[in-house]
Motif scaffolding. Structure first.
Motif, PDB file in Angstrom:
ATOM      1  N   ARG A  14      23.376 -44.842 -24.639  1.00  0.00           N
ATOM      2  CA  ARG A  14      22.817 -45.588 -23.380  1.00  0.00           C
ATOM      3  C   ARG A  14      23.942 -47.086 -23.194  1.00  0.00           C
ATOM      4  N   ILE A  15      24.887 -47.219 -22.639  1.00  0.00           N
ATOM      5  CA  ILE A  15      25.745 -47.914 -21.900  1.00  0.00           C
ATOM      6  C   ILE A  15      25.399 -49.185 -21.431  1.00  0.00           C
ATOM      7  N   SER A  16      25.483 -50.195 -21.829  1.00  0.00           N
ATOM      8  CA  SER A  16      25.130 -51.604 -21.570  1.00  0.00           C
ATOM      9  C   SER A  16      26.567 -52.469 -20.211  1.00  0.00           C
ATOM     10  N   VAL A  17      26.228 -52.242 -19.745  1.00  0.00           N
ATOM     11  CA  VAL A  17      27.812 -52.249 -18.761  1.00  0.00           C
ATOM     12  C   VAL A  17      28.004 -54.245 -18.444  1.00  0.00           C
ATOM     13  N   THR A  18      26.993 -55.081 -18.655  1.00  0.00           N
ATOM     14  CA  THR A  18      27.371 -56.351 -18.563  1.00  0.00           C
ATOM     15  C   THR A  18      25.629 -56.546 -18.958  1.00  0.00           C
ATOM     16  N   ASP A  19      25.578 -57.804 -19.711  1.00  0.00           N
ATOM     17  CA  ASP A  19      24.673 -58.844 -19.917  1.00  0.00           C
ATOM     18  C   ASP A  19      23.649 -59.826 -18.885  1.00  0.00           C
ATOM     19  N   ARG A  20      24.402 -59.687 -17.682  1.00  0.00           N
ATOM     20  CA  ARG A  20      23.633 -60.588 -16.835  1.00  0.00           C
ATOM     21  C   ARG A  20      22.926 -59.934 -16.052  1.00  0.00           C
ATOM     22  N   CYS A  21      21.784 -60.542 -15.000  1.00  0.00           N
ATOM     23  CA  CYS A  21      21.076 -60.210 -14.103  1.00  0.00           C
ATOM     24  C   CYS A  21      20.941 -61.332 -13.147  1.00  0.00           C
ATOM     25  N   ASN A  22      20.457 -60.334 -12.639  1.00  0.00           N
ATOM     26  CA  ASN A  22      19.904 -61.631 -11.176  1.00  0.00           C
ATOM     27  C   ASN A  22      18.175 -61.874 -10.531  1.00  0.00           C
ATOM     28  N   LEU A  23      17.668 -61.152 -12.139  1.00  0.00           N
ATOM     29  CA  LEU A  23      16.308 -61.541 -12.396  1.00  0.00           C
ATOM     30  C   LEU A  23      15.850 -62.259 -13.320  1.00  0.00           C
ATOM     31  N   ARG A  24      14.983 -62.328 -13.827  1.00  0.00           N
ATOM     32  CA  ARG A  24      14.014 -63.419 -14.487  1.00  0.00           C
ATOM     33  C   ARG A  24      12.356 -62.515 -15.393  1.00  0.00           C
ATOM     34  N   CYS A  25      12.907 -61.762 -15.685  1.00  0.00           N
ATOM     35  CA  CYS A  25      11.514 -61.143 -16.492  1.00  0.00           C
ATOM     36  C   CYS A  25      11.286 -61.742 -17.347  1.00  0.00           C
ATOM     37  N   ARG A  26      10.009 -61.781 -16.943  1.00  0.00           N
ATOM     38  CA  ARG A  26       9.380 -62.254 -18.064  1.00  0.00           C
ATOM     39  C   ARG A  26       9.364 -61.343 -19.753  1.00  0.00           C
ATOM     40  N   TYR A  27       9.489 -60.935 -19.271  1.00  0.00           N
ATOM     41  CA  TYR A  27       8.893 -59.466 -20.470  1.00  0.00           C
ATOM     42  C   TYR A  27      10.992 -59.287 -21.551  1.00  0.00           C
ATOM     43  N   CYS A  28      11.658 -60.666 -20.336  1.00  0.00           N
ATOM     44  CA  CYS A  28      12.872 -60.096 -21.146  1.00  0.00           C
ATOM     45  C   CYS A  28      13.443 -61.783 -21.204  1.00  0.00           C
TER      46      CYS A  28
END
Ligand code: SF4
Length: 332
Positions: A14-28
């Motif tokens: 599994r390759i993560s290409v960014t730690d950025r996200c455009n959502l704010r899921c409560r479990y994350c």
């Protein structure tokens, strides 16, 4: 060659290409401001491609691009095309929250991507908006449009990843179950894992695999377990509705762990190599790359690191210690 001391062979990266996200899921993600990695600390496409080729020489045959939200990474189709061109790569997938899927699906498909997992925990706008903290209120529509566009373009399989949370999404299970029947997508329910950045995970919030099967059988229709080949490393328990219409997967990480057949390794967006999602230690491959390490030296370091892999996560142990970073940094 990537075999650990329990005899598990690792052929999936599994390759993560960014730690950025455009959502704010409560479990994350946390409620407030998130300090994302500075650009220079994130692996470049060249570095990712070099790691991918190196891992393939060590036996990796399947890769999945994750994040954060991978579609936020500018130029992603370029990386997809490079990875899809790696000789011997049997499978290339991507996990997305779907918000940007409608506009990126065609370019990703043209670049060689065929398999998609879309995170979607609820079909109820209110529950969705609350769970992912979507202030726009248009998020659910955008995700559904993204799935339909991906289907129209020809992505197969498309799997829906739905985190099942007791007291939050338990009323949604049937709706998502019906989606599997009506949209010909496999819906995979994921038990809630202690990976949120605020340490609020509670065991009573876990909807177990058994509870999910009971609810779907009661509210949608009887389910039958699908046979999987012995030793199949897939994390999901596979089901289908008894009338043959609709496939369901359940990832029971907490109540029925599958670590004994784990074949997965991870590289986080900051170049940290991880032998387990919950690992308490990692190998800084980015430092090896940027300090002029040769492929042989990095291969040796990676192989040695895999031999350190523990038997499995400790979620059910008395002394469970959470991984040092939240999910969006670790990579899904
Ligand atoms: S918890 Fe760790 S060891 Fe277990 S299946 Fe997941 S990645 Fe593999």
């Amino acid at each position: 060659m990537l075999t650990d001391r329990f005899g598990r062979h690792h052929d999936s990266l599994r390759i993560s290409v960014t730690d950025r996200c455009n959502l704010r899921c409560r479990y994350c993600m946390p409620e407030g401001k998130v300090d994302f990695l500075p650009r220079r600390e994130v692996l470049s496409f060249e570095e990712i491609e070099r790691i991918a080729a190196l891992m393939m020489r060590l036996g990796v045959r399947k890769m999945r691009l994750t994040g954060g939200e991978p579609l936020l990474r500018r130029g992603l189709p370029v990386l997809v095309a490079r990875l899809a061109a790696l000789p011997g790569l049997a499978d290339l997938g991507l996990t997305t929250n779907g918000l940007l899927l409608a506009q990126h699906a065609a370019a990703l498909y043209d670049a060689g991507l065929r398999r998609l997992n879309v995170s979607l925990d609820s079909l109820d706008p209110e529950t969705f908006n609350n769970l992912v903290r979507d202030s726009s209120g248009r998020g659910l529509r955008r995700v559904l449009d993204g799935i339909m566009e991906a289907k129209r373009i020809g992505f197969r399989p498309i799997k829906i990843n739905a985190v099942a949370i007791s007291g939050t999404t338990d009323r949604e299970l049937a709706q998502l179950g019906r989606l599997a029947r009506e949209w010909d997508v496999e819906v995979r329910f994921i038990e809630l894992m202690p990976l949120d950045s605020e340490g609020r995970w509670m065991r009573h919030s876990v909807l177990s695999a058994r509870q999910i099967v009971e609810a779907l059988s009661r509210e949608v229709g009887p389910l039958r377990r699908r046979a999987v080949s012995p030793g199949d490393p897939s994390p999901a328990q596979e089901y289908e509705f008894a009338d043959g219409c609709g496939r369901i997967g359940i990832i029971a990480s907490v109540t029925e762990p599958f670590c004994s057949r784990c074949n997965r390794l991870r590289i986080a967006a900051n170049g940290r190599f991880r032998y387990c999602l919950f690992a308490l230690e990692d190998l800084d491959v980015r430092a090896l790359l940027r300090s002029g390490g040769t492929d042989e030296e990095i291969e040796h370091a990676v192989r040695t690191w895999v031999t350190r892999k523990w038997e499995g996560h400790q979620i059910n142990a008395d002394e469970f210690i959470r991984p040092p970073q939240p999910m969006h940094v670790l990579g899904g």
